[in-house]
Design a protein around this motif. Sequence first.
Motif, PDB file in Angstrom:
ATOM      1  N   ALA A   1       0.835  -1.207   0.000  1.00  0.00           N
ATOM      2  CA  ALA A   1       0.000   0.000   0.000  1.00  0.00           C
ATOM      3  C   ALA A   1       0.869   1.256   0.000  1.00  0.00           C
ATOM      4  O   ALA A   1       0.565   2.230  -0.694  1.00  0.00           O
ATOM      5  N   GLU A   2       1.959   1.241   0.747  1.00  0.00           N
ATOM      6  CA  GLU A   2       2.861   2.400   0.794  1.00  0.00           C
ATOM      7  C   GLU A   2       3.527   2.636  -0.560  1.00  0.00           C
ATOM      8  O   GLU A   2       3.682   3.777  -0.994  1.00  0.00           O
ATOM      9  N   ILE A   3       3.917   1.576  -1.228  1.00  0.00           N
ATOM     10  CA  ILE A   3       4.513   1.718  -2.566  1.00  0.00           C
ATOM     11  C   ILE A   3       3.498   2.347  -3.515  1.00  0.00           C
ATOM     12  O   ILE A   3       3.819   3.263  -4.277  1.00  0.00           O
ATOM     13  N   PHE A   4       2.251   1.880  -3.487  1.00  0.00           N
ATOM     14  CA  PHE A   4       1.217   2.477  -4.329  1.00  0.00           C
ATOM     15  C   PHE A   4       1.024   3.950  -3.980  1.00  0.00           C
ATOM     16  O   PHE A   4       0.863   4.790  -4.852  1.00  0.00           O
ATOM     17  N   ARG A   5       1.035   4.250  -2.700  1.00  0.00           N
ATOM     18  CA  ARG A   5       0.799   5.622  -2.227  1.00  0.00           C
ATOM     19  C   ARG A   5       1.916   6.571  -2.695  1.00  0.00           C
ATOM     20  O   ARG A   5       1.649   7.719  -3.040  1.00  0.00           O
ATOM     21  N   THR A   6       3.157   6.113  -2.709  1.00  0.00           N
ATOM     22  CA  THR A   6       4.285   6.998  -2.991  1.00  0.00           C
ATOM     23  C   THR A   6       4.744   6.981  -4.449  1.00  0.00           C
ATOM     24  O   THR A   6       5.521   7.846  -4.841  1.00  0.00           O
ATOM     25  N   SER A   7       4.271   6.033  -5.230  1.00  0.00           N
ATOM     26  CA  SER A   7       4.661   5.973  -6.647  1.00  0.00           C
ATOM     27  C   SER A   7       3.961   7.081  -7.433  1.00  0.00           C
ATOM     28  O   SER A   7       2.842   7.470  -7.108  1.00  0.00           O
ATOM     29  N   HIS A   8       4.611   7.552  -8.462  1.00  0.00           N
ATOM     30  CA  HIS A   8       4.046   8.613  -9.284  1.00  0.00           C
ATOM     31  C   HIS A   8       2.899   8.104 -10.151  1.00  0.00           C
ATOM     32  O   HIS A   8       1.970   8.845 -10.445  1.00  0.00           O
ATOM     33  N   PHE A   9       2.984   6.859 -10.583  1.00  0.00           N
ATOM     34  CA  PHE A   9       1.896   6.261 -11.337  1.00  0.00           C
ATOM     35  C   PHE A   9       1.949   4.751 -11.174  1.00  0.00           C
ATOM     36  O   PHE A   9       2.918   4.208 -10.651  1.00  0.00           O
ATOM     37  N   ILE A  10       0.884   4.084 -11.628  1.00  0.00           N
ATOM     38  CA  ILE A  10       0.750   2.644 -11.451  1.00  0.00           C
ATOM     39  C   ILE A  10       0.521   2.007 -12.813  1.00  0.00           C
ATOM     40  O   ILE A  10      -0.213   2.537 -13.652  1.00  0.00           O
TER      41      ILE A  10
ATOM     42  N   LYS B   1      -9.840   0.876  -1.797  1.00  0.00           N
ATOM     43  CA  LYS B   1      -9.866   0.094  -0.560  1.00  0.00           C
ATOM     44  C   LYS B   1      -8.743   0.536   0.381  1.00  0.00           C
ATOM     45  O   LYS B   1      -8.926   0.588   1.593  1.00  0.00           O
ATOM     46  N   CYS B   2      -7.592   0.898  -0.189  1.00  0.00           N
ATOM     47  CA  CYS B   2      -6.435   1.333   0.609  1.00  0.00           C
ATOM     48  C   CYS B   2      -6.476   2.827   0.918  1.00  0.00           C
ATOM     49  O   CYS B   2      -5.535   3.358   1.505  1.00  0.00           O
ATOM     50  N   ARG B   3      -7.547   3.493   0.491  1.00  0.00           N
ATOM     51  CA  ARG B   3      -7.701   4.945   0.691  1.00  0.00           C
ATOM     52  C   ARG B   3      -6.541   5.738   0.090  1.00  0.00           C
ATOM     53  O   ARG B   3      -6.014   6.674   0.697  1.00  0.00           O
ATOM     54  N   ILE B   4      -6.148   5.319  -1.101  1.00  0.00           N
ATOM     55  CA  ILE B   4      -5.083   6.006  -1.816  1.00  0.00           C
ATOM     56  C   ILE B   4      -5.732   6.945  -2.825  1.00  0.00           C
ATOM     57  O   ILE B   4      -6.577   6.523  -3.609  1.00  0.00           O
TER      58      ILE B   4
END
Length: 81
Positions: A24-33, A47-50
């Motif tokens: 979840a932290e990686i998703f939160r801090t990445s510039h894009f997915i 679901k992760c509130r990102i």
Amino acid sequence: MKTPVLYVVATPLGNLDDISPRAAEIFRTSHFIIAEDTRKARVLLEKCRIPKKNIISFFEGNEREKTDYVIRRIKEDGDAA
């Protein structure tokens, strides 16, 4: 300048609550997915509130056309998951 990173993140197959805090932290801090299924990726991020992120569709049927684009985006924009 920091070298951009492409993170390969394991995601839960069934229960979305099984996502790890690190993922979840990686998703939160990445510039894009980059995701095979953008609809499922959006559900997981919600679901992760990102907050909404730019999600690039990348799957077996479009990988030839998208590979150069994804590499360029990582170089220009920074970390991707």
